[in-house]
Design a protein around this motif. Sequence first.
Motif, PDB file in Angstrom:
ATOM      1  N   GLY A  94      -9.137  -5.632   2.960  1.00  0.00           N
ATOM      2  CA  GLY A  94      -9.049  -5.967   1.541  1.00  0.00           C
ATOM      3  C   GLY A  94      -8.736  -7.438   1.369  1.00  0.00           C
ATOM      4  N   LEU A  95      -7.844  -7.716   0.435  1.00  0.00           N
ATOM      5  CA  LEU A  95      -7.419  -9.082   0.152  1.00  0.00           C
ATOM      6  C   LEU A  95      -5.901  -9.150   0.186  1.00  0.00           C
ATOM      7  N   LEU A  96      -5.371 -10.341   0.467  1.00  0.00           N
ATOM      8  CA  LEU A  96      -3.937 -10.580   0.446  1.00  0.00           C
ATOM      9  C   LEU A  96      -3.603 -11.420  -0.773  1.00  0.00           C
ATOM     10  N   LEU A  97      -2.695 -10.916  -1.597  1.00  0.00           N
ATOM     11  CA  LEU A  97      -2.198 -11.646  -2.749  1.00  0.00           C
ATOM     12  C   LEU A  97      -1.011 -12.482  -2.276  1.00  0.00           C
ATOM     13  N   GLU A  98      -1.067 -13.776  -2.561  1.00  0.00           N
ATOM     14  CA  GLU A  98      -0.003 -14.689  -2.141  1.00  0.00           C
ATOM     15  C   GLU A  98       0.375 -15.610  -3.290  1.00  0.00           C
ATOM     16  N   ALA A  99       1.573 -16.180  -3.182  1.00  0.00           N
ATOM     17  CA  ALA A  99       2.022 -17.260  -4.057  1.00  0.00           C
ATOM     18  C   ALA A  99       1.958 -16.899  -5.536  1.00  0.00           C
ATOM     19  N   LEU A 100       2.326 -15.667  -5.872  1.00  0.00           N
ATOM     20  CA  LEU A 100       2.411 -15.264  -7.275  1.00  0.00           C
ATOM     21  C   LEU A 100       3.597 -15.988  -7.896  1.00  0.00           C
ATOM     22  N   HIS A 130       2.807  -9.522   0.554  1.00  0.00           N
ATOM     23  CA  HIS A 130       4.057  -9.597   1.308  1.00  0.00           C
ATOM     24  C   HIS A 130       5.106 -10.180   0.371  1.00  0.00           C
ATOM     25  N   VAL A 131       6.169  -9.415   0.136  1.00  0.00           N
ATOM     26  CA  VAL A 131       7.189  -9.838  -0.819  1.00  0.00           C
ATOM     27  C   VAL A 131       8.554  -9.795  -0.147  1.00  0.00           C
ATOM     28  N   TYR A 156       1.385 -11.286   9.150  1.00  0.00           N
ATOM     29  CA  TYR A 156       0.504 -12.309   8.597  1.00  0.00           C
ATOM     30  C   TYR A 156      -0.826 -12.352   9.335  1.00  0.00           C
ATOM     31  N   ALA A 157      -1.777 -13.056   8.754  1.00  0.00           N
ATOM     32  CA  ALA A 157      -3.126 -13.134   9.319  1.00  0.00           C
ATOM     33  C   ALA A 157      -3.113 -13.690  10.743  1.00  0.00           C
ATOM     34  N   ASP A 158      -2.142 -14.561  11.047  1.00  0.00           N
ATOM     35  CA  ASP A 158      -2.068 -15.128  12.394  1.00  0.00           C
ATOM     36  C   ASP A 158      -1.358 -14.202  13.388  1.00  0.00           C
ATOM     37  N   GLY A 159      -0.918 -13.016  12.917  1.00  0.00           N
ATOM     38  CA  GLY A 159      -0.267 -12.045  13.787  1.00  0.00           C
ATOM     39  C   GLY A 159       1.245 -12.127  13.802  1.00  0.00           C
ATOM     40  N   CYS A 165      10.471  -9.426   4.751  1.00  0.00           N
ATOM     41  CA  CYS A 165       9.527  -9.078   3.692  1.00  0.00           C
ATOM     42  C   CYS A 165       9.049  -7.639   3.852  1.00  0.00           C
ATOM     43  N   TYR A 166       8.582  -7.079   2.748  1.00  0.00           N
ATOM     44  CA  TYR A 166       7.869  -5.811   2.753  1.00  0.00           C
ATOM     45  C   TYR A 166       6.374  -6.100   2.697  1.00  0.00           C
ATOM     46  N   THR A 167       5.577  -5.189   3.196  1.00  0.00           N
ATOM     47  CA  THR A 167       4.135  -5.214   2.955  1.00  0.00           C
ATOM     48  C   THR A 167       3.870  -4.155   1.892  1.00  0.00           C
ATOM     49  N   LEU A 168       3.221  -4.574   0.821  1.00  0.00           N
ATOM     50  CA  LEU A 168       2.874  -3.690  -0.283  1.00  0.00           C
ATOM     51  C   LEU A 168       1.362  -3.594  -0.367  1.00  0.00           C
TER      52      LEU A 168
END
Length: 171
Positions: A94-100, A130-131, A156-159, A165-168
């Motif tokens: 999917g997509l990762l939402l960041e920097a909200l 990730h929050v 994270y994408a780099d492993g 943080c939680y992954t939502l």
Amino acid sequence: MIMAEAGVFMLRIAKRMNELSFGKLMEVYEEGNLENGRDLWPEEPQWRQIALAEQEFYAYLQQVFFKTEGAVYLIWEEGGRYYSALRLEPYRDGLLLEALETMPEHRKKGYAVSLVNAAAAYAGTRIYSHVSKKNIPSLRTHEKCGFQKILDYAVYADGSVNDRCYTLVRE
């Protein structure tokens, strides 16, 4: 760039650096840049901390984010002023939402929820986020938008892994 009306606000979708105003974006992220500047350059005066954080942000967007296929910035704006912003980039299935982020004086008015829901409609796919476990307002915003906690840590994408943080995910 695509712009779609949402009430009196406009959704700005930027797929390239030149499709957004970096200065206006930094107004949205001013609080985060101040925090990052203090953490990364504690010996510098505050004005320099902010300048260094903004330079690093700009370099990341130009050299990494906008060079990533499928990466997009979404911004709520009204009258040419940015109120809330987030990034989406490819992640897993999917997509990762960041920097909200929403400008501090405009928080608790529904801008972040509206932006996240617009991002989900735009994406049309599963969205991860990730929050920080300590960021209760962001966790509540994600919950209002239909996100559910799936992991007690972030990958994270780099492993790399962050257990603060939680992954939502929003299906």
